[in-house]
Design an enzyme around this catalytic site. Structure first.
Site, PDB file in Angstrom:
ATOM      1  N   GLU A 176       0.826  -1.213   0.000  1.00 33.58           N
ATOM      2  CA  GLU A 176       0.000   0.000   0.000  1.00 33.58           C
ATOM      3  C   GLU A 176       0.861   1.264   0.000  1.00 33.58           C
ATOM      4  OE1 GLU A 176      -3.648   2.259   2.385  1.00 33.58           O
ATOM      5  OE2 GLU A 176      -2.690   0.537   3.326  1.00 33.58           O
ATOM      6  N   LYS A 213      -2.664  -1.785  -3.022  1.00 28.78           N
ATOM      7  CA  LYS A 213      -3.707  -0.884  -2.518  1.00 28.78           C
ATOM      8  C   LYS A 213      -3.236   0.536  -2.800  1.00 28.78           C
ATOM      9  CE  LYS A 213      -6.575   0.291   1.482  1.00 28.78           C
ATOM     10  NZ  LYS A 213      -7.179  -0.187   2.739  1.00 28.78           N
TER      11      LYS A 213
END
Length: 295
Positions: A176, A213
């Protein structure tokens, strides 16, 4: 790696519920839910209150596998139980929802326009515990605040380096590298980041699997080609500070990108709602996020 869970994450319709607020962000999450700091006197009581909130969400009839592919848990939630089952087992055995664990320990101070992850002390033993608790994959966040090539390169290098440790344990990491929605050159930062990700993907062994992400990109469908990479199980989007309706609108314009929302999922849930009201509000949120995720 659980093949059934991998197939669900790769091909299923739906989104990821991020229920992973940790130590630093828990008081804020509880306050938004209507539980003031006066309702607990130490960390243990605080985590009990937040587990009650998450249990209420997970057990709600509105929280179903038809719309929710997976849920991201905080370490403390993984170690607690719902109806006598560890949370991950309850999610998968009772709900058919894939359990994922947040493993980062927060962000380092900003340097070169980015915030790297703090060192993850004891990562190996945490991953061993995650395997014992039947966790499928992990998630770890760092933040890009400026379109600084040196900083962005360091972020992606760190994400892939830790990701390889996680893959080696048999788990699927969600990398992420969040681009702050207030980044003054967000489009440029995302282009630099994408190039760095591509160069790291090209070096991965054939069987290695990751997820990504990302912030909903300024250029629509920016990550569409990365979705075709054989290493990439799925690309999911964080809400990034956008209100739920705005996050949904932006997400819907990015084909194949699915939500992994936290605050935007729970923003209208309150502790004092009746179960019927709570379930209705949660269903409205889930339906909207699901619809935006299947475009």
């Amino acid at each position: 790696m659980n093949q059934e869970q991998l197939d669900r994450m790769k091909n299923g319709k739906g989104f990821i519920a991020a229920l992973d607020q940790s130590g630093g962000s828990t008081p804020k999450a509880l306050k938004a839910y209507g539980v003031d700091e006066s309702a607990y006197s130490n960390d243990e009581e605080m985590f009990t209150r937040v587990h009650e909130m998450r249990t209420r969400i997970i057990k709600s009839p509105s929280f179903q596998k038809q719309e929710i592919l997976a849920a991201i848990l905080f370490e403390n939630t993984m170690d607690r139980k719902i109806d006598g089952l560890y949370t991950a087992d309850f999610l998968w055995d009772k709900k058919g929802i894939v359990p994922i664990l947040k493993v980062d320990k927060g962000l380092a101070a900003e340097a070169d326009g980015v915030q790297l992850m703090k060192p993850i002390d004891g990562l190996g033993s945490l991953l061993d515990r995650a395997l014992e608790r039947h966790i499928f994959g992990t998630k770890m966040r760092s933040v890009i605040k400026q379109a600084n090539k040196t900083g962005i390169r360091a972020i992606i290098e760190q994400q892939f380096s830790v990701g390889k440790e996680i893959i080696a344990k048999g788990l699927v990491p969600i990398l992420e590298p969040e681009v702050d929605i207030h980044c003054p050159a967000k489009e440029e930062a995302e282009a630099i980041m994408k190039d760095e990700i591509k160069s790291h993907l090209a070096k991965l062994p054939a069987d290695d699997k990751i997820m990504l992400k990302v912030t909903i990109p300024t250029v629509e469908n920016l990550y569409e080609d990365l979705m075709q990479d054989p290493h990439v199980v799925r690309i999911v989007a964080l809400s990034g500070g956008y209100p739920q309706h705005e996050a949904n609108e932006k997400l819907a314009r990015n084909h194949g990108l699915i939500a992994s929302f936290s605050r935007a999922l729970a923003e209208d849930l309150r502790a004092n709602q009746s179960d019927a009201e709570f379930d209705k509000v949660l269903k409205t949120a889930i339906d909207g996020i699901y619809k935006a995720s299947i475009t």
